[in-house]
Design a protein around this motif. Structure first.
Motif, PDB file in Angstrom:
ATOM      1  N   HIS A  79       0.941  -1.326   0.009  1.00 36.52           N
ATOM      2  CA  HIS A  79       0.124  -0.185  -0.004  1.00 36.52           C
ATOM      3  C   HIS A  79       0.823   1.294   0.152  1.00 36.52           C
ATOM      4  O   HIS A  79       2.282   1.347   0.192  1.00 36.52           O
ATOM      5  N   GLY A  80       0.322   2.386  -0.242  1.00 41.83           N
ATOM      6  CA  GLY A  80       1.043   3.569  -0.095  1.00 41.83           C
ATOM      7  C   GLY A  80       2.189   3.751  -1.235  1.00 41.83           C
ATOM      8  O   GLY A  80       2.167   3.307  -2.397  1.00 41.83           O
ATOM      9  N   ILE A  81       3.460   4.061  -0.517  1.00 38.70           N
ATOM     10  CA  ILE A  81       4.495   4.470  -1.428  1.00 38.70           C
ATOM     11  C   ILE A  81       5.108   2.882  -1.812  1.00 38.70           C
ATOM     12  O   ILE A  81       5.477   2.850  -3.121  1.00 38.70           O
ATOM     13  N   LEU A  82       5.075   1.998  -1.099  1.00 39.70           N
ATOM     14  CA  LEU A  82       5.578   0.586  -1.684  1.00 39.70           C
ATOM     15  C   LEU A  82       4.813  -0.014  -2.765  1.00 39.70           C
ATOM     16  O   LEU A  82       5.351  -0.404  -3.596  1.00 39.70           O
ATOM     17  N   ALA A  83       3.259   0.232  -2.603  1.00 44.55           N
ATOM     18  CA  ALA A  83       2.333  -0.204  -3.795  1.00 44.55           C
ATOM     19  C   ALA A  83       2.665   0.711  -5.209  1.00 44.55           C
ATOM     20  O   ALA A  83       2.926   0.201  -6.409  1.00 44.55           O
ATOM     21  N   ALA A  84       3.102   2.093  -5.058  1.00 47.47           N
ATOM     22  CA  ALA A  84       3.456   2.927  -6.200  1.00 47.47           C
ATOM     23  C   ALA A  84       4.790   2.433  -6.692  1.00 47.47           C
ATOM     24  O   ALA A  84       4.842   2.471  -8.040  1.00 47.47           O
ATOM     25  N   MET A  85       5.755   1.980  -5.858  1.00 45.09           N
ATOM     26  CA  MET A  85       7.010   1.402  -6.696  1.00 45.09           C
ATOM     27  C   MET A  85       6.908   0.086  -7.143  1.00 45.09           C
ATOM     28  O   MET A  85       7.322  -0.109  -8.328  1.00 45.09           O
ATOM     29  N   LEU A  86       5.875  -0.780  -6.586  1.00 41.61           N
ATOM     30  CA  LEU A  86       5.643  -2.084  -7.157  1.00 41.61           C
ATOM     31  C   LEU A  86       4.768  -1.868  -8.605  1.00 41.61           C
ATOM     32  O   LEU A  86       4.749  -2.638  -9.452  1.00 41.61           O
ATOM     33  N   GLN A  87       3.633  -1.214  -8.153  1.00 41.62           N
ATOM     34  CA  GLN A  87       2.664  -1.121  -9.441  1.00 41.62           C
ATOM     35  C   GLN A  87       3.014  -0.266 -10.570  1.00 41.62           C
ATOM     36  O   GLN A  87       2.926  -0.565 -11.709  1.00 41.62           O
ATOM     37  N   GLU A  88       3.948   0.906 -10.272  1.00 46.63           N
ATOM     38  CA  GLU A  88       4.177   1.789 -11.280  1.00 46.63           C
ATOM     39  C   GLU A  88       5.485   1.651 -11.935  1.00 46.63           C
ATOM     40  O   GLU A  88       6.155   2.362 -12.714  1.00 46.63           O
ATOM     41  N   ALA A  89       6.377   0.906 -11.107  1.00 52.11           N
ATOM     42  CA  ALA A  89       7.983   0.696 -11.227  1.00 52.11           C
ATOM     43  C   ALA A  89       8.685   2.011 -11.353  1.00 52.11           C
ATOM     44  O   ALA A  89       9.284   2.367 -12.242  1.00 52.11           O
ATOM     45  N   LYS A  90       8.216   2.871 -10.595  1.00 50.09           N
ATOM     46  CA  LYS A  90       8.660   4.226 -10.395  1.00 50.09           C
ATOM     47  C   LYS A  90       9.625   4.369  -9.130  1.00 50.09           C
ATOM     48  O   LYS A  90       9.465   3.886  -7.938  1.00 50.09           O
ATOM     49  N   VAL A  91      10.827   5.053  -9.555  1.00 54.91           N
ATOM     50  CA  VAL A  91      11.826   5.642  -8.394  1.00 54.91           C
ATOM     51  C   VAL A  91      10.919   6.467  -7.482  1.00 54.91           C
ATOM     52  O   VAL A  91      10.372   7.583  -8.184  1.00 54.91           O
ATOM     53  N   GLU A  92      11.169   6.408  -6.259  1.00 54.44           N
ATOM     54  CA  GLU A  92      10.626   7.572  -5.281  1.00 54.44           C
ATOM     55  C   GLU A  92      11.932   8.122  -4.636  1.00 54.44           C
ATOM     56  O   GLU A  92      12.615   7.181  -3.625  1.00 54.44           O
ATOM     57  N   ARG A  93      11.940   9.192  -4.361  1.00 53.77           N
ATOM     58  CA  ARG A  93      12.933   9.948  -3.615  1.00 53.77           C
ATOM     59  C   ARG A  93      12.132  11.136  -2.831  1.00 53.77           C
ATOM     60  O   ARG A  93      11.844  12.341  -3.635  1.00 53.77           O
ATOM     61  N   LEU A  94      12.232  10.892  -1.484  1.00 54.96           N
ATOM     62  CA  LEU A  94      11.465  12.006  -0.691  1.00 54.96           C
ATOM     63  C   LEU A  94      12.080  12.730   0.302  1.00 54.96           C
ATOM     64  O   LEU A  94      12.938  11.988   0.976  1.00 54.96           O
ATOM     65  N   ALA A  95      12.092  13.835   0.499  1.00 54.27           N
ATOM     66  CA  ALA A  95      12.538  14.727   1.553  1.00 54.27           C
ATOM     67  C   ALA A  95      11.948  14.107   2.894  1.00 54.27           C
ATOM     68  O   ALA A  95      12.835  14.133   3.849  1.00 54.27           O
ATOM     69  N   ASP A  96      10.897  13.852   2.967  1.00 56.34           N
ATOM     70  CA  ASP A  96      10.205  13.410   4.252  1.00 56.34           C
ATOM     71  C   ASP A  96       8.941  12.368   3.856  1.00 56.34           C
ATOM     72  O   ASP A  96       8.049  13.033   3.723  1.00 56.34           O
ATOM     73  N   VAL A  97       9.037  11.247   4.090  1.00 59.17           N
ATOM     74  CA  VAL A  97       7.993  10.346   3.671  1.00 59.17           C
ATOM     75  C   VAL A  97       6.855  10.413   4.419  1.00 59.17           C
ATOM     76  O   VAL A  97       5.664   9.998   3.840  1.00 59.17           O
ATOM     77  N   ARG A  98       6.871  11.003   5.632  1.00 58.19           N
ATOM     78  CA  ARG A  98       5.673  11.216   6.420  1.00 58.19           C
ATOM     79  C   ARG A  98       4.808  12.251   5.950  1.00 58.19           C
ATOM     80  O   ARG A  98       3.741  12.361   6.232  1.00 58.19           O
ATOM     81  N   LYS A  99       5.346  13.384   5.089  1.00 59.81           N
ATOM     82  CA  LYS A  99       4.541  14.302   4.599  1.00 59.81           C
ATOM     83  C   LYS A  99       3.823  13.937   3.300  1.00 59.81           C
ATOM     84  O   LYS A  99       3.322  14.744   2.560  1.00 59.81           O
TER      85      LYS A  99
END
Length: 381
Positions: A79-99
Motif C-alpha cells: 500500500h501507499g508508497i510501496l504499492a506505487a513502486m511495485l505497480q508503477e515501477a517508479k523511483v521514489e526519492r522524498l525529503a520526508d516520507v511522512r509528508k
C-alpha cells in the motif's frame, strides 16, 4: 582526480562480489539490503518480494534489530508508497516520507523515518522486488532530502545487478528442488525393489501362522519364527537403502552451507527463532559430514516439536582436525534418565549410534525447565 569516484566504484564492486557469492534466495536478499545500506550510508534498508495477494512473499530488513522487528508485527501490505513502486515501477526519492499524501502511517514499534529513497527491482518487464532506504546518515537542513541524485543512480546500478543475482538464486533453488524430487523418485524405486518382496513374503507367512495356531501350534511357532527372520531382513534392506541416500546438498555445497540453508528454512517455518553459526570448519570425510547433518536434523526436530522454546541455536566449530556440533534450546527440557526409563528416547539412541559410528561422541545436557543442549564431536579424517 578525486578519491570519491574510486571509493564509490570500490564500494559497488564489493557489493556486487558479495551478491555473487550466495546462491540461496534468502542470503541474496540479505546481502542486497546490507550492501545498499552500507553503500548509501543509510540508517535503514529493506527489500520486499511481492506475492500475488497484496502482501510480500519475503521481506528483509537491515538496521533493525530482531527484537524491534518482532515488536513491529506482521509484514507490511502493498500500500501507499510501496504499492506505487511495485505497480508503477517508479523511483521514489522524498525529503520526508511522512509528508507524502500516500503515506498511511506505520505500527507503533516502527522506527521513525524521514528522508526516503526507493526503487523497484526489475527482471525485464516484471517487478520482482522493491528496494528502499531511509534516514541517510548526514546533516539534513529543514525540508531537504538526505538522498541525492547520485545516490539514486548508484542504487539503480545496484538494483540491476540485484535482479540478476536474485534471478540466478531462484533458478538455483528450482534446480535444487528438481534434484531432490529426482532423488526421492530414485529412493522410491529402491525401496520398492529391495523391500516389497520381503514384505509380501512376511504377510503371507503371518497369514499362514494365524491359520495354524489352533490346529498345529508347532508349525505355527515355526512360521512365526520365519516372520521374525523376514522382518529383520526387511528392516536391514530398508536401512541399507536409506543409508545409501547421502543428501545431494552435502556433495554440492558442503556441510556448513547445507546446515545454514536448512536452518534458514526452519527459522521461516516455525515461530521459534532458529540461528546458525559455522566457524572455521574444514571439509570432513563424507561419513562424518552426513552423521553431523543427521544428528542436527534429529535434534532440531526434537527442539522445534517438543521443547516449546523460543530460541534454538546451532553452532558448528572446528576442534583440532575435526568438528563439534552443538544444538541448544531454551525450552522445557527433560530428565534424560527418566526418558530412558520410560522407553522414550527422543531419537537419542540413533543420534548416539550415528556419533559412535564415525568415531565421535554425543553428550546430552538437559533438566526440566532448563532447556536442552546436545553436543556431538567427530574427529577429522
Amino acid at each position: 582526480m578525486s578519491q570519491a569516484p574510486r571509493s564509490g566504484l570500490a564500494a559497488v564492486s564489493s557489493a556486487l562480489l558479495a551478491m555473487s557469492r550466495h546462491l540461496e534466495v534468502r542470503d541474496v536478499l540479505k546481502t542486497i539490503v546490507a550492501s545498499a545500506r552500507e553503500l548509501l550510508d543509510a540508517q535503514y534498508a529493506a527489500l520486499g518480494v511481492p506475492d500475488d495477494h497484496g502482501g510480500f512473499a519475503q521481506f528483509v530488513v537491515d538496521g533493525v534489530s530482531d527484537h524491534q522487528w518482532k515488536a513491529i508485527g506482521p509484514l507490511p501490505r502493498q500500500h501507499g508508497i510501496l504499492a506505487a513502486m511495485l505497480q508503477e515501477a517508479k523511483v521514489e526519492r522524498l525529503a520526508d516520507v511522512r509528508k507524502d499524501p500516500r503515506f498511511e502511517g506505520w505500527p507503533s514499534a516502527h522506527p521513525d523515518m524521514s528522508d526516503f529513497l526507493g526503487l523497484p527491482i526489475r527482471d525485464g518487464d516484471e517487478v520482482i522486488g522493491a528496494l528502499f532506504l531511509a534516514n541517510k546518515n548526514c546533516p539534513k537542513p529543514e525540508g531537504s532530502c538526505g538522498f541525492t541524485a547520485e545516490d539514486e543512480e548508484l542504487l539503480g546500478i545496484l538494483a540491476q545487478h540485484a535482479a540478476i543475482a536474485l534471478t540466478n538464486a531462484r533458478l538455483y533453488e528450482r534446480s535444487r528442488e528438481l534434484t531432490i524430487a529426482e532423488e526421492r523418485s530414485r529412493l522410491a524405486h529402491e525401496l520398492h525393489d529391495a523391500v516389497s518382496q520381503k514384505l509380501f513374503s512376511l504377510r503371507l507367512t503371518a497369514q499362514a501362522a494365524t491359520a495354524l495356531v489352533d490346529r498345529d501350534p508347532a508349525r505355527a511357532k515355526g512360521e512365526m519364527h520365519q516372520v521374525a527372520v523376514l522382518a529383520a531382513e526387511a528392516a536391514d534392506e530398508l536401512r541399507a537403502a536409506v543409508v545409501e541416500l547421502r543428501p545431494a546438498a552435502l556433495d554440492e555445497d558442503g556441510l556448513v552451507a547445507t546446515l545454514r540453508t536448512q536452518i534458514q528454512v526452519l527459522d521461516r517455518a516455525h515461530t521459534a527463532r532458529v540461528t546458525f553459526a559455522g566457524r572455521g570448519v574444514k571439509a570432513l570425510p563424507s561419513a562424518q559430514e552426513e552423521a553431523l547433518l543427521r544428528v542436527a536434523q534429529e535434534a532440531l526436530h526434537n527442539a522445534l516439536r517438543h521443547s516449546g522454546g523460543e530460541h534454538v541455536d546451532v553452532t558448528l566449530d572446528r576442534r583440532g582436525g575435526g568438528a563439534v556440533l552443538r544444538i541448544t534450546d531454551d525450552g522445557s527440557g527433560f530428565d534424560p534418565k527418566a526418558v530412558r526409563r520410560a522407553g522414550r528416547h527422543l531419537g537419542l539412541v540413533s543420534m548416539r549410534d550415528r556419533a559412535s559410528g564415525v568415531g565421535g561422541t554425543l553428550t546430552v545436557e538437559s533438566a526440566p525447565g532448563k532447556g536442552t543442549a546436545i553436543e556431538m564431536e567427530v574427529p577429522g579424517g
